[in-house]
Motif scaffolding. Structure first.
Motif, mmCIF file in Angstrom:
data_model
loop_
_atom_site.group_PDB
_atom_site.id
_atom_site.type_symbol
_atom_site.label_atom_id
_atom_site.label_comp_id
_atom_site.label_asym_id
_atom_site.label_seq_id
_atom_site.Cartn_x
_atom_site.Cartn_y
_atom_site.Cartn_z
ATOM 1 N N SER A 16 31.057 -3.420 13.734
ATOM 2 C CA SER A 16 31.763 -2.346 13.038
ATOM 3 C C SER A 16 30.804 -1.332 12.441
ATOM 4 O O SER A 16 29.606 -1.583 12.306
ATOM 5 N N CYS A 17 31.369 -0.205 12.071
ATOM 6 C CA CYS A 17 30.571 0.909 11.567
ATOM 7 C C CYS A 17 30.167 0.654 10.118
ATOM 8 O O CYS A 17 30.992 0.262 9.299
ATOM 9 N N THR A 18 28.897 0.891 9.831
ATOM 10 C CA THR A 18 28.395 0.674 8.471
ATOM 11 C C THR A 18 29.019 1.669 7.496
ATOM 12 O O THR A 18 29.109 1.395 6.309
ATOM 13 N N LYS A 19 29.476 2.816 8.026
ATOM 14 C CA LYS A 19 29.967 3.846 7.107
ATOM 15 C C LYS A 19 31.494 3.881 7.011
ATOM 16 O O LYS A 19 32.062 3.718 5.938
ATOM 17 N N CYS A 20 32.176 4.042 8.161
ATOM 18 C CA CYS A 20 33.637 4.230 8.070
ATOM 19 C C CYS A 20 34.414 2.938 8.349
ATOM 20 O O CYS A 20 35.631 2.896 8.190
ATOM 21 N N GLY A 21 33.726 1.887 8.798
ATOM 22 C CA GLY A 21 34.400 0.606 8.985
ATOM 23 C C GLY A 21 35.127 0.456 10.313
ATOM 24 O O GLY A 21 35.718 -0.591 10.592
ATOM 25 N N ILE A 74 26.349 3.073 18.168
ATOM 26 C CA ILE A 74 26.678 4.255 17.352
ATOM 27 C C ILE A 74 28.198 4.428 17.263
ATOM 28 O O ILE A 74 28.912 4.286 18.247
ATOM 29 N N CYS A 75 28.685 4.755 16.062
ATOM 30 C CA CYS A 75 30.120 4.950 15.846
ATOM 31 C C CYS A 75 30.607 6.248 16.501
ATOM 32 O O CYS A 75 30.012 7.303 16.308
ATOM 33 N N ASP A 76 31.686 6.158 17.297
ATOM 34 C CA ASP A 76 32.258 7.348 17.946
ATOM 35 C C ASP A 76 32.741 8.364 16.915
ATOM 36 O O ASP A 76 32.718 9.559 17.136
ATOM 37 N N LYS A 77 33.237 7.851 15.788
ATOM 38 C CA LYS A 77 33.907 8.725 14.836
ATOM 39 C C LYS A 77 32.969 9.455 13.902
ATOM 40 O O LYS A 77 33.198 10.610 13.572
ATOM 41 N N CYS A 78 31.913 8.740 13.429
ATOM 42 C CA CYS A 78 31.084 9.373 12.397
ATOM 43 C C CYS A 78 29.599 9.308 12.700
ATOM 44 O O CYS A 78 28.778 9.682 11.848
ATOM 45 N N ASN A 79 29.240 8.830 13.914
ATOM 46 C CA ASN A 79 27.835 8.799 14.327
ATOM 47 C C ASN A 79 26.922 7.882 13.515
ATOM 48 O O ASN A 79 25.713 7.939 13.662
HETATM 49 ZN ZN ZN Z 1 31.986 5.273 11.672
#
Ligand code: ZN
Length: 217
Positions: A130-135, A152-157
């Motif tokens: 999971s994304c460290t920033k947006c989850g 890398i997160c698709d949503k927030c990089n």
């Molecule tokens: Zn994210």
């Protein structure tokens, strides 16, 4: 009032389906973990005793779990139904539950078995990140859920991370415990157990469950 048991291997979506059932049918979710945590939170003498046991990783006796369960059933006796999640965990507990329900002129109405094969369950857990920033949650082992760029997160990089216990070793142990403890329960409830294919997506699994439970009131 209906009593429903959900049996499932890890990663079959038991938590999600329990919640959907409770929300749709207005049932009460009964998990022994929650019952124990509630008691600890109330800081009763039993709660303090439980806290000490849980902190040292000691097993909680069936008799305590049963007492808490009885209280909960009494407290919520006007509810439309109960979903048992993670309980009973073995034949002994299943017999005790039958006994309690019989005392209340009640019984287990449905046992729903969320069937999932080892490989699919393993991929769902071992590939999860999971994304460290947006989850946002991804899965590197399931095509539809892979991030576009590795790690890398698709949503927030931001970068993705994996939980330490989402590894194959830990998964294997959990699955073995499930097979050892839950498989015998499927046999125990063989006259009422209904199997749902849990390789399907969440909504389709829930549709199958609804066709077992019938239309909500
Ligand atoms: Zn994210």
């Amino acid at each position: 009032m209906k009593n429903i048991i959900l049996l499932a291997p890890p990663a079959a979506g038991k938590g999600t389906q329990s919640k959907l059932i409770c929300d749709t049918y207005n049932f009460i979710h009964i998990s022994t973990g929650d019952l124990l945590r509630e008691e600890v939170k109330k800081e009763t003498s039993l709660g303090l005793e439980l806290k000490a046991k849980m902190e040292t990783g000691k097993l909680i006796e069936d008799s305590i779990v049963i007492d808490l369960l009885k209280n909960k059933l009494e407290e919520c006796k006007n509810s439309d139904g109960f979903i048992y999640d993670g309980f009973p965990r073995n034949i002994k507990q299943a017999e005790l539950l039958d006994e309690i329900l019989r005392e209340n002129n009640s019984k287990i109405d449905e046992v729903i078995y969320l069937d999932l094969d080892y490989e699919t369950a393993k991929n769902r857990i071992v590939g999860r990140c999971s994304c460290t920033k947006c989850g946002e949650v991804y899965n590197t082992l399931i095509d539809m859920q892979k991030p576009k760029k590795d790690g890398i997160c698709d949503k927030c990089n931001s970068s993705l991370y994996k939980r330490n216990d989402d590894n194959e070793e830990t998964f294997k142990t959990r699955f073995e415990v499930y097979e050892k403890e839950t498989k015998p329960l499927i046999k125990y409830y063989e006259n009422i157990v209904k199997k749902v294919d849990s390789t399907k997506d969440t909504n389709m699994v829930f549709e199958d469950i609804k066709s077992i439970l019938g239309e909500p009131k």
